[in-house]
Design a protein around this motif. Structure first.
Motif, PDB file in Angstrom:
ATOM      1  N   ASP A 105       0.725  -1.327  -0.137  1.00 19.72           N
ATOM      2  CA  ASP A 105       0.086  -0.166  -0.073  1.00 19.72           C
ATOM      3  C   ASP A 105       0.880   1.171   0.025  1.00 19.72           C
ATOM      4  N   LEU A 106       0.929   1.955  -0.950  1.00 24.52           N
ATOM      5  CA  LEU A 106       1.585   3.251  -1.181  1.00 24.52           C
ATOM      6  C   LEU A 106       0.554   4.543  -1.417  1.00 24.52           C
ATOM      7  N   THR A 107      -0.636   4.386  -1.026  1.00 25.54           N
ATOM      8  CA  THR A 107      -1.423   5.594  -1.058  1.00 25.54           C
ATOM      9  C   THR A 107      -1.185   6.628  -0.264  1.00 25.54           C
ATOM     10  N   SER A 108      -0.307   6.485   0.537  1.00 23.49           N
ATOM     11  CA  SER A 108       0.090   7.718   0.923  1.00 23.49           C
ATOM     12  C   SER A 108       1.729   7.936   0.849  1.00 23.49           C
ATOM     13  N   PHE A 109       2.154   9.052   0.935  1.00 21.18           N
ATOM     14  CA  PHE A 109       3.671   9.379   0.636  1.00 21.18           C
ATOM     15  C   PHE A 109       4.538   9.275   2.070  1.00 21.18           C
ATOM     16  N   SER A 110       4.597   8.121   2.261  1.00 21.42           N
ATOM     17  CA  SER A 110       5.391   7.591   3.566  1.00 21.42           C
ATOM     18  C   SER A 110       6.823   7.230   3.337  1.00 21.42           C
ATOM     19  N   ALA A 111       7.544   6.883   4.383  1.00 19.10           N
ATOM     20  CA  ALA A 111       9.021   6.638   4.109  1.00 19.10           C
ATOM     21  C   ALA A 111       9.185   5.405   3.301  1.00 19.10           C
ATOM     22  N   PHE A 296       5.501 -10.156 -11.586  1.00 17.18           N
ATOM     23  CA  PHE A 296       4.326  -9.315 -12.181  1.00 17.18           C
ATOM     24  C   PHE A 296       3.571  -8.614 -11.083  1.00 17.18           C
ATOM     25  N   ASN A 297       3.895  -7.442 -11.144  1.00 17.85           N
ATOM     26  CA  ASN A 297       3.311  -6.198 -10.487  1.00 17.85           C
ATOM     27  C   ASN A 297       2.287  -5.651 -11.077  1.00 17.85           C
ATOM     28  N   SER A 298       1.127  -5.553 -10.556  1.00 21.67           N
ATOM     29  CA  SER A 298      -0.248  -5.076 -10.960  1.00 21.67           C
ATOM     30  C   SER A 298      -0.333  -3.682 -10.240  1.00 21.67           C
ATOM     31  N   LEU A 299      -0.332  -2.578 -10.873  1.00 26.90           N
ATOM     32  CA  LEU A 299      -0.622  -1.424 -10.184  1.00 26.90           C
ATOM     33  C   LEU A 299      -2.130  -1.160 -10.017  1.00 26.90           C
ATOM     34  N   ALA A 300      -2.763  -0.695  -8.831  1.00 27.56           N
ATOM     35  CA  ALA A 300      -4.020  -0.577  -8.615  1.00 27.56           C
ATOM     36  C   ALA A 300      -4.356   0.575  -7.822  1.00 27.56           C
ATOM     37  N   ILE A 301      -5.646   0.748  -7.509  1.00 21.15           N
ATOM     38  CA  ILE A 301      -6.353   1.918  -6.839  1.00 21.15           C
ATOM     39  C   ILE A 301      -7.110   1.278  -5.665  1.00 21.15           C
ATOM     40  N   ARG A 302      -7.597   2.251  -4.668  1.00 20.44           N
ATOM     41  CA  ARG A 302      -8.559   1.731  -3.977  1.00 20.44           C
ATOM     42  C   ARG A 302      -9.762   1.916  -4.621  1.00 20.44           C
ATOM     43  N   VAL A 420       0.704  -6.747  -5.955  1.00 23.05           N
ATOM     44  CA  VAL A 420      -0.212  -5.622  -6.311  1.00 23.05           C
ATOM     45  C   VAL A 420       0.255  -4.347  -5.558  1.00 23.05           C
ATOM     46  N   THR A 421       0.612  -3.181  -6.022  1.00 22.61           N
ATOM     47  CA  THR A 421       1.001  -2.187  -5.684  1.00 22.61           C
ATOM     48  C   THR A 421      -0.096  -1.120  -5.790  1.00 22.61           C
ATOM     49  N   ILE A 422      -0.582  -0.627  -4.684  1.00 26.29           N
ATOM     50  CA  ILE A 422      -1.531   0.261  -4.433  1.00 26.29           C
ATOM     51  C   ILE A 422      -1.524   1.709  -4.365  1.00 26.29           C
ATOM     52  N   PHE A 423      -1.587   2.535  -5.257  1.00 24.83           N
ATOM     53  CA  PHE A 423      -1.491   4.016  -5.124  1.00 24.83           C
ATOM     54  C   PHE A 423      -2.811   4.832  -4.976  1.00 24.83           C
ATOM     55  N   ASP A 424      -2.557   6.192  -4.798  1.00 23.00           N
ATOM     56  CA  ASP A 424      -3.559   6.888  -4.698  1.00 23.00           C
ATOM     57  C   ASP A 424      -4.183   7.133  -6.236  1.00 23.00           C
ATOM     58  N   ARG A 425      -5.560   7.471  -6.138  1.00 21.40           N
ATOM     59  CA  ARG A 425      -6.199   7.478  -7.661  1.00 21.40           C
ATOM     60  C   ARG A 425      -5.478   8.666  -8.514  1.00 21.40           C
ATOM     61  N   MET A 426      -5.649   9.726  -7.780  1.00 21.63           N
ATOM     62  CA  MET A 426      -5.051  10.787  -8.487  1.00 21.63           C
ATOM     63  C   MET A 426      -3.583  10.784  -9.059  1.00 21.63           C
ATOM     64  N   TRP A 427      -2.715   9.916  -8.142  1.00 23.35           N
ATOM     65  CA  TRP A 427      -1.433   9.892  -8.331  1.00 23.35           C
ATOM     66  C   TRP A 427      -1.108   8.863  -9.654  1.00 23.35           C
ATOM     67  N   SER A 428      -2.161   7.972  -9.977  1.00 20.61           N
ATOM     68  CA  SER A 428      -1.670   6.825 -10.760  1.00 20.61           C
ATOM     69  C   SER A 428      -2.794   6.555 -11.777  1.00 20.61           C
ATOM     70  N   PHE A 429      -3.804   7.084 -11.752  1.00 20.15           N
ATOM     71  CA  PHE A 429      -5.024   6.622 -12.424  1.00 20.15           C
ATOM     72  C   PHE A 429      -6.039   7.638 -12.863  1.00 20.15           C
ATOM     73  N   SER A 430      -5.980   8.331 -14.039  1.00 23.78           N
ATOM     74  CA  SER A 430      -6.764   9.286 -14.454  1.00 23.78           C
ATOM     75  C   SER A 430      -7.092   9.435 -15.870  1.00 23.78           C
ATOM     76  N   PRO A 431      -7.666   8.194 -16.380  1.00 23.37           N
ATOM     77  CA  PRO A 431      -7.733   7.953 -17.804  1.00 23.37           C
ATOM     78  C   PRO A 431      -8.541   8.951 -18.630  1.00 23.37           C
ATOM     79  N   ASN A 432      -8.202   9.303 -19.724  1.00 26.61           N
ATOM     80  CA  ASN A 432      -8.946  10.263 -20.719  1.00 26.61           C
ATOM     81  C   ASN A 432      -9.662   9.571 -21.683  1.00 26.61           C
ATOM     82  N   LYS A 433     -11.102   9.457 -21.587  1.00 23.08           N
ATOM     83  CA  LYS A 433     -11.572   8.414 -22.424  1.00 23.08           C
ATOM     84  C   LYS A 433     -13.110   8.794 -22.724  1.00 23.08           C
ATOM     85  N   ASN A 434     -13.673   9.792 -21.742  1.00 24.39           N
ATOM     86  CA  ASN A 434     -15.065   9.761 -22.098  1.00 24.39           C
ATOM     87  C   ASN A 434     -15.238  11.357 -22.757  1.00 24.39           C
TER      88      ASN A 434
END
Length: 604
Positions: A105-111, A296-302, A420-434
């Motif tokens: 879980d890397l959803t916060s900018f921790s050490a 195999f590392n899947s990047l993910a969001i909450r 699986v590595t989880i990041f904050d959505r804003m930091w990692s996943f903002s697709p432009n599709k609609n």
């Protein structure tokens, strides 16, 4: 060859043309007719009429037959099997029980976040990037390839340039300065325009030889449960994309994957065409894979329960164990049938225990090449027909077999490790599709817009986050709806990858200061430092510095900056603005560009 099949009345035209057809084409036609595909050749015109169309049709069949592993007959057999399973409602997860995957879980900018970034940044010259870019921007209302769409409209940086800038920044930071390999999977639709964009912009500073263009081929559409191939017109198949899972086969058959492994590349990062934040995650994701030994590392969001995003799950049973993406419409019934009668519900965190897949993947290359050699890059296909009614006897429109690149772990054995590595959505996943209208409807329904405006919004938000970590005070302006889509008015912060690719870099270059309201800050250059810089109101500050130019910026700036101008839905403006509903106008921002090496100071 037994040609008695030509005696059927519907094939009289084909029989009349038979002597003009090459032997290899004859064999293919005979094989297809034997597979129940006589309708493809019914009612052919007599020799001398539409001969060019007939030849082109046979050529297209031969091309598809050569491109698809197992040929057209294999495609038909696979289609019949999958369609039968679909009609019967077969459960692809029969006997499997979902468990939470191994995750970091890397959803916060921790050490830990910064520790992983440091590990990954030290290996920039061991990473290649694979971009899946087979789509046009039609769904967005953009007449062109999606890679040419602007990530942001302050400076109108295209997605393709943004990705190239990140590759150049990685190269500049590596000890070897070796060019980062850039593999782009294109389609017949996007291939020529992608090459045109690269060439017109001198590859955006990249070397031509570090860019590998791999073209995905189309597959035939299927008209019914019997696997009949669909015609658009006589002598013309309906062809459709086979899915982004083809990238694995292309990397194998082209030899590129093995070539990169031999050149010392250790990891490949797979990204989608218009998910701009992908490179925010790259340093930490590489660090996670290295430190945890992930193949195999899947990047993910909450993920919110019920959200239309696949959930990543460890599936256990039948003597096997896989960590895979389970599509959102399959996840709820799977959970109900196995571990939770309530289905897809939140845990104590308020999110689903199964992280949301964002189709950004990091794969260890030596493992990958070994898997490709064993499988020829062929991963599991699926079919998703839209039936006319509950009898499932007819389709609303022709369907096709598809593949997804995230299904690669289906080929893994016990020795391969998936995480699986989880990041904050804003930091990692903002697709432009609609497009704007669809995005507004999704917002109204409580979902994410995934539109040009929200992608740009998150682009600036990531810049604000970097400044906050560096110690600058950041006060965010209000949010407003533009054509029904939310947009935060500021601060608008663009920290180009030349300036910072890790949180530690930002901290080393920013001391104190504050940014507020609708202010704009754009920094582009490796040796720019901010000392107690303050921006408020609509003030704009742009600093660009070439290699060797060391620039120190100090003080409080005040000017009219950049103003957001809303555009109506029917505004007569270029498409890159129309798909947003706004533009920015420079009312007097302070802009400094340093094109010669040296030491410079900017004081307000």
């Amino acid at each position: 060859m037994d040609t008695t099949f030509l005696d059927h009345a519907e094939l009289a035209g084909l029989k009349a043309n038979w002597g003009t057809i090459a032997a290899d084409r004859q064999e293919l036609v005979a094989a297809l007719v034997a597979e129940g595909q006589a309708a493809l050749f019914a009612d052919w015109d007599a020799p001398g009429t539409n001969d060019a169309a007939k030849a082109a049709f046979l050529d297209s069949l031969a091309k598809i037959n050569g491109n698809y592993p197992g040929g057209l007959v294999g495609y038909i057999h696979n289609a019949r099997k999958l369609l039968a399973e679909s009609k019967e409602g077969a459960n692809p997860f029969e006997g499997l029980t979902p468990e939470q995957p191994e995750k970091v879980d890397l959803t916060s900018f921790s050490a830990d976040f910064e520790k992983y970034e440091a590990v990954g940044a030290a290996r920039f010259d061991q990473v290649g990037v694979v971009l899946v870019a087979g789509g046009l921007g039609e769904r967005l209302g953009y007449n062109g390839i999606k890679l040419d769409i602007a990530v942001e409209v302050l400076e109108c940086t295209s997605y393709l340039k943004h990705y190239a800038d990140n590759l150049l920044a990685m190269q500049a930071r590596s000890a070897s300065k070796r060019p980062v390999p850039f593999v782009i999977m294109v389609s017949q639709d996007t291939g020529p325009k992608t090459i045109e964009s690269l060439e017109a912009n001198h590859y955006f500073g990249l070397r031509k030889e570090q860019v590998f263009i791999l073209q995905q081929e189309l597959v035939p559409a299927i008209a019914d449960n019997d696997g009949a191939l669909a015609l658009n017109a006589k002598y013309e198949l309906i062809l459709k994309p086979h899915g982004h899972g083809d990238i694995h086969m292309l990397l194998h058959t082209s030899g590129v994957a093995a070539q990169l492994k031999d050149a010392g590349i250790e990891y490949l990062m797979f990204i989608q065409d218009t998910n701009g934040p992908s490179f925010n995650t790259l340093p930490a994701a590489v660090g996670v894979s290295v430190e945890n030994g992930y193949d195999f590392n899947s990047l993910a969001i909450r993920r919110k329960p019920g959200e239309a995003v696949g959930g990543l799950s460890k599936l256990v049973g039948n003597g096997k164990e896989f960590t895979l993406n389970v599509e959102y419409n399959q996840l709820d019934p799977l959970l109900r049938a196995t571990i939770n009668p309530a289905g897809d519900v939140a845990d104590e965190t308020g999110f689903s225990p199964f992280p949301g897949n964002c189709n950004t993947l990091l794969i260890k290359l030596d493992t990958y090449v070994r898997i490709l050699e064993a499988s020829r890059g062929i991963i599991a296909e699926f079919v998703n027909p839209k039936y006319t009614d509950d009898t499932k006897s007819a389709f609303k429109k022709p369907t096709r077999l598809e593949t997804m690149m995230q299904d690669l772990p289906k080929l893994f054995g016990e020795s391969e490790k998936v995480g699986v590595t989880i990041f904050d959505r804003m930091w990692s996943f903002s697709p432009n599709k609609n497009n704007v209208a669809d995005a507004a409807a999704k917002i109204a329904a409580g979902g994410p817009a995934d539109a040009s405006a929200t992608a740009e919004n998150d682009f600036y938000a990531a810049g604000r986050a970097r400044l906050e970590v560096a110690g600058m005070q950041v006060e965010t302006a209000e949010e407003k709806r533009i054509l029904g889509v939310p947009f935060t008015l500021g601060p608008k912060v663009i920290l180009r990858p030349s300036f910072a690719m890790t949180l530690a870099e930002g901290r080393a270059k920013v001391t104190g200061g504050a940014i507020r309201g609708e202010a704009t800050l754009i920094l582009d250059g490796a040796d720019i430092a901010l000392e107690n810089v303050e921006l408020a109101g609509k003030t704009g500050l742009v600093v660009k510095a070439c290699a060797g130019a060391k620039v120190t910026v100090k003080g409080r700036f005040e000017n009219a900056g950049f103003e957001l101008v809303e555009l109506g839905a029917d505004a007569d403006v270029p498409e890159y603005l129309k798909i947003r509903g706004y533009r920015f106008e420079n009312r007097g921002a302070a802009i400094y560009e340093f094109t010669e090496p040296g030491e410079y100071t900017i004081e307000a």
